[in-house]
Scaffold this active site. Structure first.
Site, short mmCIF file in Angstrom:
data_model
loop_
_atom_site.label_atom_id
_atom_site.label_comp_id
_atom_site.label_asym_id
_atom_site.label_seq_id
_atom_site.Cartn_x
_atom_site.Cartn_y
_atom_site.Cartn_z
N CYS A 262 10.25 0.82 4.04
CA CYS A 262 10.40 0.09 2.77
C CYS A 262 11.82 0.20 2.24
O CYS A 262 12.31 -0.69 1.56
CB CYS A 262 9.41 0.61 1.75
SG CYS A 262 9.44 2.39 1.59
N GLU B 68 4.15 2.03 -4.84
CA GLU B 68 5.42 2.15 -4.13
C GLU B 68 5.43 0.99 -3.14
O GLU B 68 4.64 0.98 -2.20
CB GLU B 68 5.50 3.51 -3.45
CG GLU B 68 6.91 3.95 -3.17
CD GLU B 68 7.38 3.45 -1.83
OE1 GLU B 68 8.11 2.43 -1.82
OE2 GLU B 68 7.04 4.04 -0.82
N LYS C 64 -7.52 6.39 1.60
CA LYS C 64 -7.86 5.19 2.39
C LYS C 64 -6.62 4.83 3.20
O LYS C 64 -5.73 4.15 2.71
CB LYS C 64 -8.25 4.05 1.44
CG LYS C 64 -9.22 3.03 2.01
CD LYS C 64 -8.74 2.27 3.23
CE LYS C 64 -7.79 1.14 2.87
NZ LYS C 64 -7.18 0.57 4.10
N GLU D 85 11.31 -9.39 2.29
CA GLU D 85 11.18 -8.20 3.13
C GLU D 85 10.63 -8.62 4.49
O GLU D 85 9.54 -9.18 4.58
CB GLU D 85 10.23 -7.19 2.48
CG GLU D 85 10.07 -5.94 3.30
CD GLU D 85 9.27 -4.85 2.59
OE1 GLU D 85 8.12 -5.11 2.22
OE2 GLU D 85 9.82 -3.74 2.42
P1 NAI Z 1 -0.73 -4.06 2.76
O1 NAI Z 1 -0.08 -3.96 1.43
O2 NAI Z 1 -1.70 -5.14 3.01
O3 NAI Z 1 -1.49 -2.70 3.09
C1 NAI Z 1 -1.21 -1.44 2.50
C2 NAI Z 1 -2.52 -0.74 2.19
O4 NAI Z 1 -3.22 -1.47 1.21
C3 NAI Z 1 -3.47 -0.63 3.39
O5 NAI Z 1 -4.16 0.60 3.35
C4 NAI Z 1 -4.44 -1.77 3.14
O6 NAI Z 1 -5.68 -1.58 3.73
C5 NAI Z 1 -4.54 -1.75 1.63
N1 NAI Z 1 -4.98 -3.02 1.04
C6 NAI Z 1 -4.75 -4.28 1.50
N2 NAI Z 1 -5.36 -5.17 0.71
C7 NAI Z 1 -5.98 -4.48 -0.28
C8 NAI Z 1 -6.79 -4.84 -1.39
N3 NAI Z 1 -7.08 -6.11 -1.66
N4 NAI Z 1 -7.26 -3.85 -2.19
C9 NAI Z 1 -6.96 -2.57 -1.94
N5 NAI Z 1 -6.23 -2.16 -0.89
C10 NAI Z 1 -5.73 -3.11 -0.07
O7 NAI Z 1 0.41 -4.09 3.84
P2 NAI Z 1 0.33 -4.78 5.30
O8 NAI Z 1 -0.42 -6.06 5.26
O9 NAI Z 1 -0.18 -3.79 6.23
O10 NAI Z 1 1.85 -5.10 5.54
C11 NAI Z 1 2.37 -6.33 5.09
C12 NAI Z 1 3.74 -6.17 4.56
O11 NAI Z 1 3.72 -5.22 3.50
C13 NAI Z 1 4.75 -5.60 5.53
O12 NAI Z 1 5.25 -6.57 6.37
C14 NAI Z 1 5.78 -5.05 4.59
O13 NAI Z 1 6.63 -6.07 4.15
C15 NAI Z 1 4.97 -4.55 3.42
N6 NAI Z 1 4.71 -3.11 3.50
C16 NAI Z 1 5.46 -2.27 2.76
C17 NAI Z 1 5.30 -0.91 2.87
C18 NAI Z 1 6.11 0.04 2.09
O14 NAI Z 1 6.41 1.13 2.59
N7 NAI Z 1 6.47 -0.24 0.87
C19 NAI Z 1 4.33 -0.33 3.79
C20 NAI Z 1 3.53 -1.30 4.48
C21 NAI Z 1 3.74 -2.64 4.34
#
Ligand code: NAI
Ligand code: MG
Length: 493
Positions: free
Chosen positions: A297, A262, A186, A396
């Site tokens: 990250c 992660e 996904k 972050e």
């Molecule tokens: P997010 O954590 O919302 O999204 C990451 C993945 O999780 C996406 O595929 C999203 O569709 C999925 N997701 C979101 N809500 C979910 C749920 N309730 N159940 C299952 N899957 C779900 O990240 P977002 O909103 O795109 O970015 C927000 C912040 O997250 C960024 O500003 C950053 O600080 C952090 N982030 C960290 C990353 C890393 O590499 N550790 C990567 C992306 C974001």
């Protein structure tokens, strides 16, 4: 108009899901628009998959796992398919790189040299590894033979982010498919295109239909349906700490699937006065926070500099900043592109405002950039006089914003570096080897860099302490997430 603009005008931005080897719209036929952060252009529509699509994909994945069409193949046969996939990824490097840049805004040169190259290498590496993994013969008594074997866990879900869409997909599907699992990927709704194309290439490489599905859609819909599913055995997640916590809760609410996360970071980069090469330290500090628009990250977003070299360090750092002025991601010379979307741009600008309100000193940047482009750009930004309690020192930001703190005592710097809920990466710069290793041991982070910041590769594990997550991507350790250990104890006398 450059070559990449011409290619962009003709790009095939197919947003349909990939289920059972076929490109299809969601069962409910819901779709959403995919806007490019490069210039706001409409790339196309994306399938908004939900629980119905998840049901179908999980059932197909389970059936494929049970009949052994992939899991039952010899490791050497699975290896051949993964090696072909890696070759196909390189053969389609331009196409994959363009999708990545259009979808999430990173410079085309890095989409090619970093994302596609490392993702293909990752798939190749796990392909090569799988026919070299041995089980164990335990030291059992003479009347017994005890074997410890690794088996695929079954159906794996991978939920991936938008900052390195193709590479994060590769980090999950590489070990999961190599081990013989069925996989449902996904990708992030903000950048699904390269993962969808990856799924097509996997089938072209000879992966049997039913084994690997790619379901684009929103987190609370497709993502949550996977995390809550009773027939998904393991989930590999990369994204925010907020959602990572929800993933672990959903695993607990449902079938206790293994939930590997992660998550975010607020990595500390500590430069001591006896740093062996000040120019290299400055280049790494500035280059690593601005790389990928700060959307990494493991970005070293907190910089600690010892007072004796502070003025010289900051002068050199500011002199480098103009190199990172945001430019058109489709130009080959560009080093800083667009943030993933307008929402992320607003989040980053909000953090910049909070830094100013809380009394940090804005040295450079601080504003949106290229505002007439229609895209989502932020100028490279540096704050100093940052205090540990400020939001820009704790949270972050995930954008091109560096928070600089000055220190007198390195042990106090390490204490502050560790005073965070995160623990992903850290770095120390000193010419004294013993001090370097002692500080590396004291830093609570999954990776500690000494006298460099970005050298690491597929051979070493990647993951976090504390709320940066659990488990490890990359290296042979990644197989732990997608395999079970089985003990077979035989009476032989
Ligand atoms: P997010 O954590 O919302 O999204 C990451 C993945 O999780 C996406 O595929 C999203 O569709 C999925 N997701 C979101 N809500 C979910 C749920 N309730 N159940 C299952 N899957 C779900 O990240 P977002 O909103 O795109 O970015 C927000 C912040 O997250 C960024 O500003 C950053 O600080 C952090 N982030 C960290 C990353 C890393 O590499 N550790 C990567 C992306 C974001
Ligand atoms: Mg996008």
């Amino acid at each position: 108009m450059g070559i990449w603009h011409e290619r962009a005008a003709r790009a095939d931005c197919d947003g349909r899901a990939l289920i059972n080897g076929e490109r299809v719209w969601a069962a409910a036929d819901a779709r959403f628009d995919n806007l490019s952060p490069v210039d706001g252009r409409l790339l196309g529509q994306v399938a908004r998959c939900d629980g119905r699509d998840v049901e179908r994909a999980v059932a197909l994945a389970r059936a494929a796992f049970e009949d052994g069409r992939w899991a039952g193949q010899a490791p050497a046969a699975r290896k051949r398919v993964l090696l072909r996939l890696a070759e196909l990824m390189l053969a389609h490097a331009d196409e994959l790189a363009l999708l990545e840049t259009l979808d999430m805004g990173k410079p085309i040169q890095y989409s090619l040299s970093v994302d596609v190259a490392l993702a293909a290498n990752c798939i190749r590496w796990y392909g090569e590894a799988i026919d070299k993994l041995y089980g164990e013969v335990a030291p059992a008594p003479a009347d017994s033979l005890a074997l410890v074997v690794r088996e695929p866990v079954g159906v794996v879900a991978a939920i991936t982010p938008w900052n390195y869409p193709l590479l994060m997909a590769a980090w999950k599907i590489g070990p999961a498919l190599a081990a013989g699992n069925s996989v449902i990927l996904k990708p992030s709704e903000k950048a699904p295109l390269s993962a969808l194309r990856l799924g097509e290439l996997a089938h072209a490489a000879g992966l049997p239909p039913g084994v690997f599905h790619v379901l684009p859609g929103f987190g609370p819909e497709a993502g949550a349906a996977l995390a809550l599913h009773m027939d998904v055995d393991s989930i590999g997640f990369t994204g925010s700490t907020r959602v990572g916590k929800q993933i672990q809760q959903m695993a607990g609410q449902s079938n206790l699937k293994r939930a590997w996360t992660e998550l975010g970071g607020k990595s500390a980069n500590i430069v001591c006065a006896d740093c062996p090469d000040l120019d290299a330290a400055v280049q790494a500090a500035v280059g690593s926070i601005f790389f990928n628009q700060g959307e990494s990250c493991n970005a070293p977003s907190r910089l600690f500099v010892e007072r004796a070299i502070y003025a010289a360090f900051m002068e050199k750092a500011l002199a480098l900043v103009p190199r990172y002025a945001p430019a058109d991601p489709l130009e080959e010379s560009t080093v800083m592109g667009a943030l993933v979307d307008g929402q992320q741009q607003q989040t980053v600008l909000g953090y910049i405002e909070s830094g100013q309100n809380e009394g940090a000193r804005l040295l450079t940047g601080g504003t949106a950039a290229r505002t007439d482009s229609g895209g989502c750009y932020v100028a490279p930004t540096i704050f100093d006089q940052v205090r540990p309690e400020m939001r820009i020192a704790r949270e972050e930001i995930f954008g091109p914003v560096l928070s600089v703190l000055c220190f007198d005592d390195v042990h106090e710097a390490v204490r502050q570096a560790n005073a965070t809920s995160y623990g992903l990466h850290a770095a120390v710069w000193t010419r004294e080897l013993g001090k370097a290793v002692q500080l590396a041991r004291a830093l609570r982070a999954g990776t500690v860099h000494i006298n460099q910041y970005d050298s690491d590769d597929i051979t070493v594990p990647f993951g976090g302490y504390k709320q940066s997550g659990n488990g490890r991507d990359k290296s042979l350790h990644a197989f732990d997430k997608y395999t079970e250990l089985k003990t077979i104890w035989m009476q032989i006398a």
